[in-house]
Scaffold this motif. Structure first.
Motif, short mmCIF file in Angstrom:
data_model
loop_
_atom_site.label_atom_id
_atom_site.label_comp_id
_atom_site.label_asym_id
_atom_site.label_seq_id
_atom_site.Cartn_x
_atom_site.Cartn_y
_atom_site.Cartn_z
N ALA A 73 -2.50 9.80 -0.37
CA ALA A 73 -3.17 8.70 -1.07
C ALA A 73 -4.33 8.13 -0.26
O ALA A 73 -5.19 7.44 -0.80
N TYR A 74 -4.34 8.40 1.04
CA TYR A 74 -5.42 7.95 1.93
C TYR A 74 -5.63 6.43 1.86
O TYR A 74 -6.76 5.95 1.93
N GLN A 75 -4.55 5.69 1.70
CA GLN A 75 -4.67 4.23 1.66
C GLN A 75 -4.53 3.60 3.05
O GLN A 75 -4.83 2.43 3.23
N VAL A 87 0.86 -1.19 0.00
CA VAL A 87 0.00 0.00 0.00
C VAL A 87 0.89 1.23 0.00
O VAL A 87 2.07 1.17 0.36
N SER A 88 0.32 2.34 -0.39
CA SER A 88 1.08 3.59 -0.41
C SER A 88 1.13 4.20 0.99
O SER A 88 0.10 4.29 1.67
#
Length: 298
Positions: free
Chosen positions: A175-177, A169-170
């Motif tokens: 990026a709100y990941q 994941v970022s």
């Protein structure tokens, strides 16, 4: 063999320790922030480095550095004591399976639950020996116990919350990941996709590599009968491992229920229902359905 990782690795154990330290929870986490811990820790640090003026000087410049290392050591010890109990439970489970006494998943869950309950009040302590003296960083008088202070936090931090693996994941905040709320993390063992096993930056990869050394023959033969054989062995071990972790989670949930599951009292049934609904809501996005259907010999 060593350089090809044909050895026992401890990277996943360190991942578990750091995850528990970060997420916290339980009496162990609370104790490590007390004045009593600070005092005992300071005494141990002075004894350890009494002949090392450089480290003592650094400790004065950065007074939180060495205590934080002791916190990690305390968590490592607590985790080891937790795994010691779980190892005995799993070894007796394996023996029961070999002897034909355990033949179903409910029996597996009951066996694990009985082991957890039996060891629930086992004290968790940490007293390293420095020179000729032991320093009780976590004395028995603190009252830490196996189930509530290591078992439950382990399930929460490792099975449910976890931490995002690098490269999956970022980590870019824009990026709100990744949720800013730790309580909403779903990166634990119950949610993880086994397919990335073997990739760089995936801590369970080395755990599966370790378990490859200890596969019982019946399980190894089962894996080898698939059309991929040994090519995706680590992924298949991870699938099996994940399924077993659902059994452990189920045992822990049932063991911590406010009332027996077979109660007939309406009020107790209602409390049990509310308790189970909370856990079921958390299991909805997990890989429970996949785990129940994935271990086909294909």
């Amino acid at each position: 063999r060593h350089w090809w990782h044909d050895r026992i690795n401890f990277e996943y154990a360190e991942y578990c320790m750091r995850s528990m330290l970060w997420h916290g929870g339980g009496g162990l986490d609370s104790h490590l922030d007390t004045d009593e811990f600070e005092q005992r820790c300071a005494e141990a640090i002075q004894a350890k480095f009494k002949s090392n003026p450089l480290m003592l000087g650094m400790n004065k410049l950065f007074p939180e550095f060495l205590p934080e290392q002791v916190r990690m050591l305390a968590y490592t010890s607590g985790l080891g004591q937790f795994w010691r109990v779980m190892s005995d439970i799993f070894m007796s489970l394996s023996q029961g399976y070999d002897e034909g006494e355990i033949k179903s998943i409910p029996q597996v869950v009951d066996h694990i639950k009985a082991g957890l309950v039996a060891a629930a009040n086992k004290p968790i302590t940490y007293a390293p020996q420095i020179g000729a003296q032991r320093y009780e960083i976590i004395p028995e008088s603190v009252g830490l116990t196996f189930l509530s202070d290591t078992g439950v936090p382990y399930v929460e931090a490792i099975f449910f919350r976890g931490t995002p693996f690098l490269g999956t994941v970022s980590l870019n905040a824009q990026a709100y990941q990744i949720s800013p709320d730790q309580t909403r993390f779903t990166y634990g063992a119950l949610y993880a996709d086994p397919l990335p096993i073997g990739g760089a930056g995936i801590p369970p990869t080395l755990l599966m590599q370790d378990m490859r050394h200890y596969l019982p023959k019946y399980l190894s033969d089962f894996f080898m009968r698939s059309h991929r054989g040994e090519i995706d062995l680590r992924v298949k071990i991870c699938q099996t491992f994940q399924k077993s972790m659902f059994c452990v989670t189920t045992a822990a949930i049932l063991g911590l229920a406010p009332h027996p599951m077979d109660t007939t009292d309406p009020a107790e049934l209602e409390e049990n229902r509310a308790y189970l609904e909370y856990w079921m809501d958390r299991l909805i996005p997990s890989r429970l359905r996949a785990a129940n259907g994935q271990m086909t010999n294909a």
